[in-house]
Design an enzyme around this catalytic site. Structure first.
Site, PDB file in Angstrom:
ATOM      1  N   GLY A 246      70.796  66.296  34.417  1.00  0.00           N
ATOM      2  CA  GLY A 246      72.212  65.931  34.460  1.00  0.00           C
ATOM      3  C   GLY A 246      73.027  66.797  33.519  1.00  0.00           C
TER       4      GLY A 246
ATOM      5  N   TYR B 293      51.017  60.077  32.215  1.00  0.00           N
ATOM      6  CA  TYR B 293      51.429  61.461  31.980  1.00  0.00           C
ATOM      7  C   TYR B 293      51.517  62.225  33.306  1.00  0.00           C
ATOM      8  CZ  TYR B 293      51.320  66.164  29.853  1.00  0.00           C
ATOM      9  OH  TYR B 293      51.599  67.452  29.465  1.00  0.00           O
TER      10      TYR B 293
ATOM     11  N   LYS C 100      54.971  63.613  35.095  1.00  0.00           N
ATOM     12  CA  LYS C 100      55.212  65.046  35.301  1.00  0.00           C
ATOM     13  C   LYS C 100      55.385  65.357  36.792  1.00  0.00           C
ATOM     14  CE  LYS C 100      55.098  66.741  31.057  1.00  0.00           C
ATOM     15  NZ  LYS C 100      56.273  67.405  30.465  1.00  0.00           N
TER      16      LYS C 100
END
Ligand code: UDP
Length: 315
Positions: free
Chosen positions: A108, A151, A155
């Protein structure tokens, strides 16, 4: 220079192992660097040498919350995340948040500032791989609900949302899939195999080999990785790109190498293999060679010597 000023670059996770080396590289390249870190796994010790540098600023902030940066921004490197299995086992929710909400916030910000953004992804997106060595077009073999899932899936989500911002918002994005990397500024207690073995060898403790040690990894020295990342950021490549050293070794051979190198009399102690521990890992770097003109320069014996100097002062 961008519009007659220095390029301005935000590095999230800037006080971490990789983040701090990226700060050094981008300052050396003439950028103004803002390092942002919540210091959960990072440390100001990694950037203390940059304190007072006119082109460097540190902001303590958790990027899973809205990121506010005053003024222009040209590049963002999103490296904030725990990255060691024992860290993400201890703090799975922060790991999921920084990979998802943190990546969303970083994207963003890139959109708002019209900045180019590079996301740190990982060989863990391939999970326990059924293709070897791992090429970028392999979709992986990940257990979403195992201990590593927090994790790996964060990702994988990070990659997906990055491609969505690229396609839907035309944000300039880059994705690096980082394989095992080592060097100075790794935490001795971060639980990863290299600091674990070196620390144990230097303290005269037994080396904790998990399983029978037949699992493989391929270790890349940090300066090589940073160079690959810099080249990827400056390239036009928008699809994920592996960066790592393809020199593969079993964990048992690696333990023996550490014993030889340190001259330690320590023995090997076999411990249970953690859940979902990948059996093999080696990057296929054909793409990085071709597209980035990159390949690692530092072999393991040289890199280990450099890293040992750092750890000797800290044991
Ligand atoms: N490992 C080990 N002893 C240790 C730490 C790790 O044998 O004290 C093994 C681990 O099981 C894995 C490999 O070394 O197969 C690399 O582990 P690391 O935690 O460095 O990262 P990974 O590549 O698994 O993400």
């Amino acid at each position: 220079m961008e519009n007659n000023r220095r390029p301005r670059t935000l590095i999230t996770g800037g006080a971490g192992f990789l983040g701090s080396h990226l700060c050094d590289r981008f300052i050396a390249e003439g950028h103004d660097v803002i390092a942002m870190d919540n210091l959960i796994t990072g440390s100001v010790d990694n950037i203390s040498h940059l304190a007072g540098h006119p082109n460097f600023k540190f902001v303590k902030h958790d990027v899973s919350n809205y990121i506010f940066i005053d003024g222009p921004l040209d590049y963002i490197l999103h490296f904030a995340s725990p990255a060691s299995p024992i860290d993400y086992l201890k703090i799975p929710i922060q790991t999921l948040k920084v990979g998802s909400l943190g990546t969303h916030n970083a994207l963003g910000l890139a959109k708002a500032k019209n900045a180019r953004i590079l996301i740190a992804s990982t060989s863990e997106v391939y999970g326990d791989p059924l293709i070897h060595p791992q090429t970028e077009d392999y979709w992986g073999n990940v257990n979403p609900v195992g201990f590593r899932g927090c994790y790996d899936e964060a990702k994988r989500f990070a990659e997906a949302i990055t491609m969505a911002y690229n396609r839907y918002h035309q944000v300039q994005t880059r994705i690096v899939r980082i394989f095992n990397t080592y060097g100075p500024r790794m935490r001795l207690d971060d639980g990863r195999v290299l600091p674990a073995f070196v620390g144990q060898a230097l303290r005269g403790e037994d080396l904790s080999v998990f399983g029978d040690g037949s699992q493989t990894r391929s270790f890349c020295y940090v300066s090589d990785l940073v160079d690959g990342i810099f080249r990827l950021l400056m390239s036009d490549e928008q699809e994920p790109t592996n960066v790592g050293n393809p020199d593969e070794i079993t964990i048992l051979q690696f333990a023996e190498e550490v014993l030889r190198l340190t001259g330690s009399k320590s023995k090997i102690a076999y411990k249970p293999l953690p859940q979902d521990d990948p059996k093999v890992r080696q990057p296929d770097i054909t793409k990085a060679r071709k597209v980035l003109g990159w390949q690692p320069k530092i072999d393991r014996s040289e890199g280990l010597k450099l890293t040992l100097e750092y750890f000797k002062k800290r044991v």
